[in-house]
Design an enzyme around this catalytic site. Structure first.
Site, PDB file in Angstrom:
ATOM      1  CB  SER A  89      -0.940   0.012   1.196  1.00 14.18           C
ATOM      2  OG  SER A  89      -1.978  -0.903   0.995  1.00 14.18           O
ATOM      3  CE  LYS A 118      -3.709   0.321  -1.436  1.00  9.91           C
ATOM      4  NZ  LYS A 118      -4.490  -0.059  -0.235  1.00  9.91           N
ATOM      5  CE1 TYR A 121      -4.267  -1.460  -5.080  1.00  8.83           C
ATOM      6  CE2 TYR A 121      -4.554  -3.831  -5.201  1.00  8.83           C
ATOM      7  CZ  TYR A 121      -4.461  -2.675  -4.461  1.00  8.83           C
ATOM      8  OH  TYR A 121      -4.541  -2.740  -3.090  1.00  8.83           O
ATOM      9  CE1 TYR A 175      -5.396   1.217   3.842  1.00  9.71           C
ATOM     10  CE2 TYR A 175      -3.332   0.550   4.833  1.00  9.71           C
ATOM     11  CZ  TYR A 175      -4.100   0.793   3.721  1.00  9.71           C
ATOM     12  OH  TYR A 175      -3.565   0.626   2.498  1.00  9.71           O
ATOM     13  CB  VAL A 225      -0.228  -6.114   4.030  1.00  9.19           C
ATOM     14  CG1 VAL A 225      -1.533  -5.624   4.587  1.00  9.19           C
ATOM     15  CG2 VAL A 225      -0.254  -6.216   2.537  1.00  9.19           C
TER      16      VAL A 225
END
Ligand code: DON
Length: 313
Positions: free
Chosen positions: A69, A72, A197, A249, A267
């Protein structure tokens, strides 16, 4: 870095790494991407870089891990550079969810059905469809080249085992992507968007690469070593704001209180963080807490922020 701060970091960073490392036993590596379950549970490393190119590292900073992530942040920035704010924020919102990063819960609760923000999985998948390029491989190549530029590492590449492992097991992300396609959020083929992705999530890095990327964000898009403006300042401002509100998050509020710095976790156990106008920081610790953030990495950043008074608040 003032000399005294360098001296303190050099002396104490290894000590703080070893004390935070104790927490690794209380967490778990990610297993929903089977390849990530093989990551070393007890590893913890950190690399801190300043504008003059001074670097300090400790622990397992050389460990290779996938961006997951963390990527991102940079897919968002490239999508903004390719499309501008109006088009991007037509497809994703600006608000935290308070839910897990892979939750679908809120997608049906709002009209239009756009993901709440670009850092949850649904939002990042929508962002992947906005990267410019004729086909998925051109889009992925542009994103990889962008990551190479920001990390000042022309050798960055994919971890093909992690890529395949995620692609083969991504039932939840696939269902989200098909839902978004139905709602008109995704452009083009769903499988093509997912491929872009999965690829950016599987880019392999070490803590120094992440620290270098973070340094560019810490200097508002400029590489302080070369003076080159790599990202427009406005897009760095947007990315750093999302890192504060959504980067960890549904633990972003707690992280803002305990650490008080922009950060983005993955992760694989990676965390990108920064002290604005001062340092880029890369951390890895694959043992995760229940919210999917590195258990020992978060502890180490808490210690650093407290000891050096780095919180922005
Ligand atoms: O899509 C996924 O689930 C992963 N490729 C990335 C998720 C992730 O890193 C969330 N981090 N905390």
């Amino acid at each position: 870095m003032s000399l005294t701060e360098i001296e303190r970091l050099q002396a104490l960073l290894p000590v703080w790494v070893e004390s935070s490392r104790q927490l690794c036993a209380d967490g778990k590596t990610a297993s929903y991407i089977p390849e990530l379950a093989k990551s070393p549970l007890g590893a913890l490393g950190i690399h801190i870089m300043d504008a003059k190119g001074h670097s300090i590292s400790a622990g397992d900073a050389e460990l290779s891990f996938t961006m997951q992530s963390i990527s991102k942040v940079f897919s968002l920035i490239l999508a903004l550079m390719d499309n501008g704010e109006t088009i991007v924020f037509d497809k994703v919102g600006m608000e935290p969810t308070g839910d897990n990063f892979n939750s679908m819960l809120k997608l049906e609760l709002v009209q239009p059905s756009i993901p709440f923000n670009p850092l949850i999985n649904a939002g990042a998948i929508a962002i992947s469809s906005l990267i410019a390029g004729e086909n998925p491989s051109e889009k992925s190549n542009r994103l990889l080249e962008f990551l190479r530029l920001i990390s000042n590492n022309s050798k960055l590449s994919y971890d093909h085992d992690v890529y395949r492992s995620e692609s083969d097991s991504a039932n939840l992300n696939r269902s989200m992507a098909y839902f978004l396609k139905d709602k008109g959020v995704l452009n083009g083929s769903v499988e093509d968007v997912l491929d872009v992705y999965f690829r950016h999530c599987s880019v392999s890095v070490n803590c120094a690469d992440i620290a270098q990327m973070a340094l560019v964000l810490a200097y508002n898009g400029k590489n302080p070593l070369t003076g080159e403006q790599l990202i427009p300042r406005r897009y760095v401002q947007i990315a750093k704001t999302f890192m504060i509100t959504c980067g960890m998050y549904n633990a972003s509020g707690e992280f803002a209180i305990q650490v008080g710095l922009p950060a983005k976790s993955g992760v694989s156990g990676g965390i990108l963080s920064l002290v604005p106008g001062r340092y880029g920081i890369g951390v890895v610790g694959p043992s995760l807490n229940r919210k999917g953030n590195s258990i020992a990495g978060v502890s180490l950043l808490e210690i650093l922020s407290r000891e050096f008074d780095w919180s922005l608040f």
